[in-house]
Write a protein that holds these residues in place. Structure first.
Motif, PDB file in Angstrom:
ATOM      1  N   ILE A 253       6.558   6.145   4.709  1.00 46.98           N
ATOM      2  CA  ILE A 253       5.494   7.025   4.230  1.00 46.98           C
ATOM      3  C   ILE A 253       4.168   6.353   4.569  1.00 46.98           C
ATOM      4  N   PRO A 254       3.412   6.875   5.509  1.00 44.09           N
ATOM      5  CA  PRO A 254       2.119   6.268   5.847  1.00 44.09           C
ATOM      6  C   PRO A 254       1.115   6.458   4.718  1.00 44.09           C
ATOM      7  N   PHE A 255       0.241   5.432   4.546  1.00 45.06           N
ATOM      8  CA  PHE A 255      -0.801   5.574   3.531  1.00 45.06           C
ATOM      9  C   PHE A 255      -2.056   4.861   4.003  1.00 45.06           C
ATOM     10  N   ASN A 256      -3.168   5.364   3.535  1.00 46.99           N
ATOM     11  CA  ASN A 256      -4.442   4.719   3.844  1.00 46.99           C
ATOM     12  C   ASN A 256      -4.875   3.832   2.693  1.00 46.99           C
ATOM     13  N   LYS A 257      -4.684   4.318   1.459  1.00 48.75           N
ATOM     14  CA  LYS A 257      -5.093   3.543   0.291  1.00 48.75           C
ATOM     15  C   LYS A 257      -4.380   4.084  -0.940  1.00 48.75           C
ATOM     16  N   LEU A 258      -3.698   3.180  -1.646  1.00 46.20           N
ATOM     17  CA  LEU A 258      -3.090   3.521  -2.926  1.00 46.20           C
ATOM     18  C   LEU A 258      -3.823   2.742  -3.997  1.00 46.20           C
ATOM     19  N   TYR A 259      -4.207   3.421  -5.080  1.00 45.12           N
ATOM     20  CA  TYR A 259      -4.961   2.709  -6.109  1.00 45.12           C
ATOM     21  C   TYR A 259      -4.439   3.089  -7.484  1.00 45.12           C
ATOM     22  N   GLY A 260      -4.785   2.238  -8.480  1.00 51.89           N
ATOM     23  CA  GLY A 260      -4.343   2.446  -9.853  1.00 51.89           C
ATOM     24  C   GLY A 260      -5.496   2.359 -10.817  1.00 51.89           C
ATOM     25  N   ASN A 261      -5.194   2.633 -12.069  1.00 49.97           N
ATOM     26  CA  ASN A 261      -6.178   2.603 -13.148  1.00 49.97           C
ATOM     27  C   ASN A 261      -7.337   3.556 -12.898  1.00 49.97           C
ATOM     28  N   GLY A 262      -7.142   4.530 -11.980  1.00 51.35           N
ATOM     29  CA  GLY A 262      -8.222   5.453 -11.671  1.00 51.35           C
ATOM     30  C   GLY A 262      -9.427   4.774 -11.066  1.00 51.35           C
ATOM     31  N   ASP A 263      -9.202   3.572 -10.432  1.00 51.90           N
ATOM     32  CA  ASP A 263     -10.325   2.767  -9.920  1.00 51.90           C
ATOM     33  C   ASP A 263     -10.026   2.361  -8.483  1.00 51.90           C
ATOM     34  N   PRO A 264     -10.434   3.152  -7.505  1.00 50.63           N
ATOM     35  CA  PRO A 264     -10.128   2.817  -6.098  1.00 50.63           C
ATOM     36  C   PRO A 264     -10.941   1.643  -5.561  1.00 50.63           C
ATOM     37  N   ILE A 265     -11.917   1.148  -6.344  1.00 44.95           N
ATOM     38  CA  ILE A 265     -12.763   0.025  -5.883  1.00 44.95           C
ATOM     39  C   ILE A 265     -12.115  -1.317  -6.220  1.00 44.95           C
ATOM     40  N   ASN A 266     -11.613  -1.447  -7.449  1.00 42.03           N
ATOM     41  CA  ASN A 266     -11.124  -2.736  -7.933  1.00 42.03           C
ATOM     42  C   ASN A 266      -9.605  -2.850  -7.985  1.00 42.03           C
ATOM     43  N   PHE A 267      -8.894  -1.723  -7.921  1.00 39.34           N
ATOM     44  CA  PHE A 267      -7.437  -1.776  -8.015  1.00 39.34           C
ATOM     45  C   PHE A 267      -6.845  -0.914  -6.913  1.00 39.34           C
ATOM     46  N   TYR A 268      -6.409  -1.559  -5.814  1.00 48.00           N
ATOM     47  CA  TYR A 268      -5.850  -0.742  -4.746  1.00 48.00           C
ATOM     48  C   TYR A 268      -4.999  -1.586  -3.808  1.00 48.00           C
ATOM     49  N   LEU A 269      -4.138  -0.886  -3.061  1.00 49.88           N
ATOM     50  CA  LEU A 269      -3.397  -1.433  -1.940  1.00 49.88           C
ATOM     51  C   LEU A 269      -3.886  -0.709  -0.700  1.00 49.88           C
ATOM     52  N   GLY A 270      -4.322  -1.458   0.298  1.00 46.43           N
ATOM     53  CA  GLY A 270      -4.815  -0.831   1.510  1.00 46.43           C
ATOM     54  C   GLY A 270      -4.461  -1.652   2.725  1.00 46.43           C
ATOM     55  N   HIS A 271      -5.154  -1.423   3.793  1.00 42.81           N
ATOM     56  CA  HIS A 271      -4.914  -2.187   5.007  1.00 42.81           C
ATOM     57  C   HIS A 271      -6.243  -2.390   5.716  1.00 42.81           C
ATOM     58  N   TYR A 272      -6.241  -3.412   6.618  1.00 41.81           N
ATOM     59  CA  TYR A 272      -7.451  -3.710   7.377  1.00 41.81           C
ATOM     60  C   TYR A 272      -7.033  -4.020   8.808  1.00 41.81           C
ATOM     61  N   PRO A 273      -7.907  -3.766   9.736  1.00 44.60           N
ATOM     62  CA  PRO A 273      -7.532  -3.941  11.151  1.00 44.60           C
ATOM     63  C   PRO A 273      -7.540  -5.410  11.557  1.00 44.60           C
ATOM     64  N   VAL A 274      -6.581  -5.781  12.358  1.00 44.96           N
ATOM     65  CA  VAL A 274      -6.550  -7.067  13.047  1.00 44.96           C
ATOM     66  C   VAL A 274      -6.299  -6.776  14.518  1.00 44.96           C
ATOM     67  N   SER A 275      -6.443  -7.790  15.338  1.00 39.94           N
ATOM     68  CA  SER A 275      -6.317  -7.577  16.776  1.00 39.94           C
ATOM     69  C   SER A 275      -4.938  -7.041  17.134  1.00 39.94           C
ATOM     70  N   GLY A 276      -4.882  -5.784  17.588  1.00 44.00           N
ATOM     71  CA  GLY A 276      -3.640  -5.159  18.032  1.00 44.00           C
ATOM     72  C   GLY A 276      -2.735  -4.701  16.909  1.00 44.00           C
ATOM     73  N   SER A 277      -3.183  -4.816  15.631  1.00 41.54           N
ATOM     74  CA  SER A 277      -2.293  -4.423  14.545  1.00 41.54           C
ATOM     75  C   SER A 277      -3.110  -4.146  13.294  1.00 41.54           C
ATOM     76  N   ASP A 278      -2.427  -4.243  12.150  1.00 41.65           N
ATOM     77  CA  ASP A 278      -3.036  -4.001  10.853  1.00 41.65           C
ATOM     78  C   ASP A 278      -2.666  -5.124   9.902  1.00 41.65           C
ATOM     79  N   GLY A 279      -3.496  -5.344   8.857  1.00 42.62           N
ATOM     80  CA  GLY A 279      -3.194  -6.307   7.808  1.00 42.62           C
ATOM     81  C   GLY A 279      -3.124  -5.615   6.459  1.00 42.62           C
ATOM     82  N   LEU A 280      -2.338  -6.189   5.545  1.00 39.75           N
ATOM     83  CA  LEU A 280      -2.198  -5.643   4.201  1.00 39.75           C
ATOM     84  C   LEU A 280      -3.319  -6.162   3.325  1.00 39.75           C
ATOM     85  N   ASP A 281      -4.032  -5.264   2.668  1.00 37.18           N
ATOM     86  CA  ASP A 281      -5.170  -5.611   1.814  1.00 37.18           C
ATOM     87  C   ASP A 281      -4.797  -5.296   0.371  1.00 37.18           C
TER      88      ASP A 281
END
Length: 344
Positions: free
Chosen positions: A21-49
């Protein structure tokens, strides 16, 4: 109805977790700024944030395995790390291991990189040195690929050598503030920071709780003088000082008259050019200069003796002449007596 809904929910969950299941950003506590699972770009791939305001914790059935606090401290085996990296072994067998899987990468008797610190392509290593088998023959430290310090199993430490023969074996120059010998007969090699160039060698005092500086041997690096408050004993002492007293034997030397020496002794109670007893007690005696002065007096005394010997020989010759003349006079007197006696 509830049972049917439950079954339906399980089916949906199974479908969700059984496929990507692809996702861009999953967040909790109704706070997408301080509580989230996301990703960030790295050379040729992605990183888990992972961004979780209060920290991140990994737990197992045995307790906390990993803890990242909100201030950036990392704990292993503890949920309250006090420093940037805090490891709590608890009752576990203590071990932190760094492996090099192939023997070719870990040659015998050589320090390899078990733990490395790098700064602008210059690195420092701390590693275990193994022997011919699995035995450990030392712990070493390298800088820029060259081993500088080694600890070996008997407790010896080598700086500049990997075969230390003493508890501290330094190949090269070493600098110390003070050097203190161990044991009950303890001494200190002390160079005070007083602006001068003094060196003190002192023993412990009677109470054995401080250094007895009154019994210290002191060398003054500014003038080369040495101080010893106690007695000095030696099988041989060599004093080098110029000039000597041989100037007494030069033709132009003005040998003092004995009458003048006698007058000086009566008035001063000591020899000319020799310090008095009071001056010696107050200022001490320079052994080199004093020995030369004594030699000067001995050489003067020798000249007096030579002159006296000449006078004695002269008197002996004169006495011999007088004796001969006396014998002649006695003989003439006897002859004269005989002539007078015959005339009567």
């Amino acid at each position: 109805m509830k049972k049917a809904l439950s079954v339906l929910g399980l089916v949906i969950c199974e479908l969700l977790f059984s496929q990507d299941i692809p996702f861009n950003k999953l967040y909790g506590n109704g706070d997408p700024i301080n509580f989230y699972l996301g990703h960030y770009p790295v050379s040729g791939s992605d990183g888990l944030d992972i961004n979780w305001y209060g920290g991140v914790r990994l737990r197992t059935s045995t307790g906390v395995g990993f803890q990242l606090t909100e201030i950036g401290n990392v704990g292993i085996g503890t949920s309250t790390p006090k420093t940037k990296f805090d490891v709590n072994f608890g009752n576990e067998e203590k071990a932190i291991r760094f492996f090099q899987p192939f023997a070719a990468q870990n040659p015998i008797n050589t320090l390899v990189s078990s733990l490395m610190f790098t700064w602008y392509n210059n690195h420092a290593d701390m590693g275990i040195i193994r022997g011919d088998s699995d035995n450990i023959i030392g712990l070493g430290f390298r800088f820029n690929g060259e081993e500088k310090v080694r600890f070996i199993p008997n407790g010896n430490v080598g700086i500049g050598t990997n075969t230390p023969q003493y508890k501290l074996d330094v190949v090269g120059d070493a600098q110390f503030q003070d050097i203190i010998s161990g044991g009950t007969n303890s001494w200190i090699f002390h160079t005070p920071d007083g602006g001068g160039k003094l060196m003190h060698l002192a023993p412990k005092n009677v109470a054995n709780n401080d250094w007895d500086w009154s019994k210290a041997f002191v060398i003054n690096g500014d003038n080369g003088n040495a101080l010893l408050n106690g007695k000095f004993e030696a099988k041989e002492v060599k004093v080098t000082l110029t000039p000597t007293a041989d100037f007494v034997f030069e033709n132009e030397y003005n040998l003092p008259k004995l009458e003048d020496v006698e007058k000086h002794i009566k008035e001063k109670k000591h020899l000319p050019e020799i310090a008095s007893a009071k001056v010696m007690e107050k200022d001490g005696v320079n052994i080199g200069e004093f020995q030369i002065k004594l030699l000067q007096k001995i050489e003067e005394l020798t000249l007096y003796s030579i002159e006296q010997n000449k006078q004695i020989k002269k008197l002996q010759e004169e006495n011999k002449t007088l004796k001969s003349q006396s014998e002649k006079i006695n003989k003439l007197e006897k002859q004269l007596e005989q002539i007078v006696s015959k005339k009567k």
